[in-house]
Design a protein around this motif. Sequence first.
Motif, PDB file in Angstrom:
ATOM      1  N   GLY A  19       6.163  -1.743 -20.270  1.00  0.00           N
ATOM      2  CA  GLY A  19       4.644  -1.588 -20.254  1.00  0.00           C
ATOM      3  C   GLY A  19       4.196  -1.682 -18.364  1.00  0.00           C
ATOM      4  N   LEU A  23       2.479   1.582 -16.127  1.00  0.00           N
ATOM      5  CA  LEU A  23       1.563   1.247 -16.023  1.00  0.00           C
ATOM      6  C   LEU A  23       1.280   2.022 -14.566  1.00  0.00           C
ATOM      7  CD1 LEU A  23      -0.081  -1.688 -17.135  1.00  0.00           C
ATOM      8  CD2 LEU A  23      -0.662   0.950 -17.619  1.00  0.00           C
ATOM      9  N   SER A 104      -1.210   5.597 -19.828  1.00  0.00           N
ATOM     10  CA  SER A 104      -1.824   3.928 -18.677  1.00  0.00           C
ATOM     11  C   SER A 104      -2.317   3.420 -20.629  1.00  0.00           C
ATOM     12  CB  SER A 104      -2.739   4.392 -18.142  1.00  0.00           C
ATOM     13  OG  SER A 104      -3.107   5.049 -16.793  1.00  0.00           O
ATOM     14  N   ILE A 105      -2.811   3.885 -21.374  1.00  0.00           N
ATOM     15  CA  ILE A 105      -3.117   3.461 -22.415  1.00  0.00           C
ATOM     16  C   ILE A 105      -1.782   2.978 -23.371  1.00  0.00           C
ATOM     17  CG2 ILE A 105      -4.120   3.362 -24.787  1.00  0.00           C
ATOM     18  CD1 ILE A 105      -6.443   5.521 -23.447  1.00  0.00           C
ATOM     19  N   LEU A 108      -0.657   0.368 -20.734  1.00  0.00           N
ATOM     20  CA  LEU A 108      -1.078  -1.240 -21.366  1.00  0.00           C
ATOM     21  C   LEU A 108      -0.821  -2.139 -22.514  1.00  0.00           C
ATOM     22  CD1 LEU A 108      -2.902  -3.101 -20.389  1.00  0.00           C
ATOM     23  CD2 LEU A 108      -5.153  -1.925 -21.414  1.00  0.00           C
ATOM     24  N   LEU A 111       2.443  -3.584 -23.006  1.00  0.00           N
ATOM     25  CA  LEU A 111       3.102  -4.486 -22.230  1.00  0.00           C
ATOM     26  C   LEU A 111       2.166  -5.573 -23.117  1.00  0.00           C
ATOM     27  CD1 LEU A 111       2.983  -6.044 -19.206  1.00  0.00           C
ATOM     28  CD2 LEU A 111       1.102  -5.282 -18.566  1.00  0.00           C
ATOM     29  N   LEU A 112       1.164  -6.131 -23.814  1.00  0.00           N
ATOM     30  CA  LEU A 112       0.546  -6.502 -24.643  1.00  0.00           C
ATOM     31  C   LEU A 112       0.751  -6.954 -25.785  1.00  0.00           C
ATOM     32  CD1 LEU A 112      -3.218  -5.959 -24.321  1.00  0.00           C
ATOM     33  CD2 LEU A 112      -2.325  -7.113 -22.889  1.00  0.00           C
TER      34      LEU A 112
END
Length: 124
Positions: A19, A23, A104-105, A108, A111-112
């Motif tokens: 992630g 990004l 990018s989405i 993210l 990552l989350l």
Amino acid sequence: MQNAMWLASVFGPLLVILGVWMLFYRDNMLKVWTAIKGNPAILYVLGIADLFIGLIIINTYNVWSKDVLVLVTLLGWVFFLKGIVALFFPQLILKQKARSNRLSIRGLFALLWGVALCWYAFWI
């Protein structure tokens, strides 16, 4: 439960790293996406890898619960379905355009998801 913790401790950091990479290194991710679209053999190998990883996760831990452990089960099914799509419907993947905001989405989201798995694996 032990299997879920082990899977979360492996895939949590992996998703966090991927992630962050997606990004902060979007240009590299676009290059990777272009290479995948230009070589269907890469898509085939990635589809087999996704299918394999998904089946391992599903067979190790496939419990639908109302806590953070459901993220482990969902991860297995996401890998499994990505593998099926890559093998049987590659045109759906190849048809997608590489857009920086979409990457990018995805970064993210990874990552989350990774942070949630790490939180469970290392702090609970």
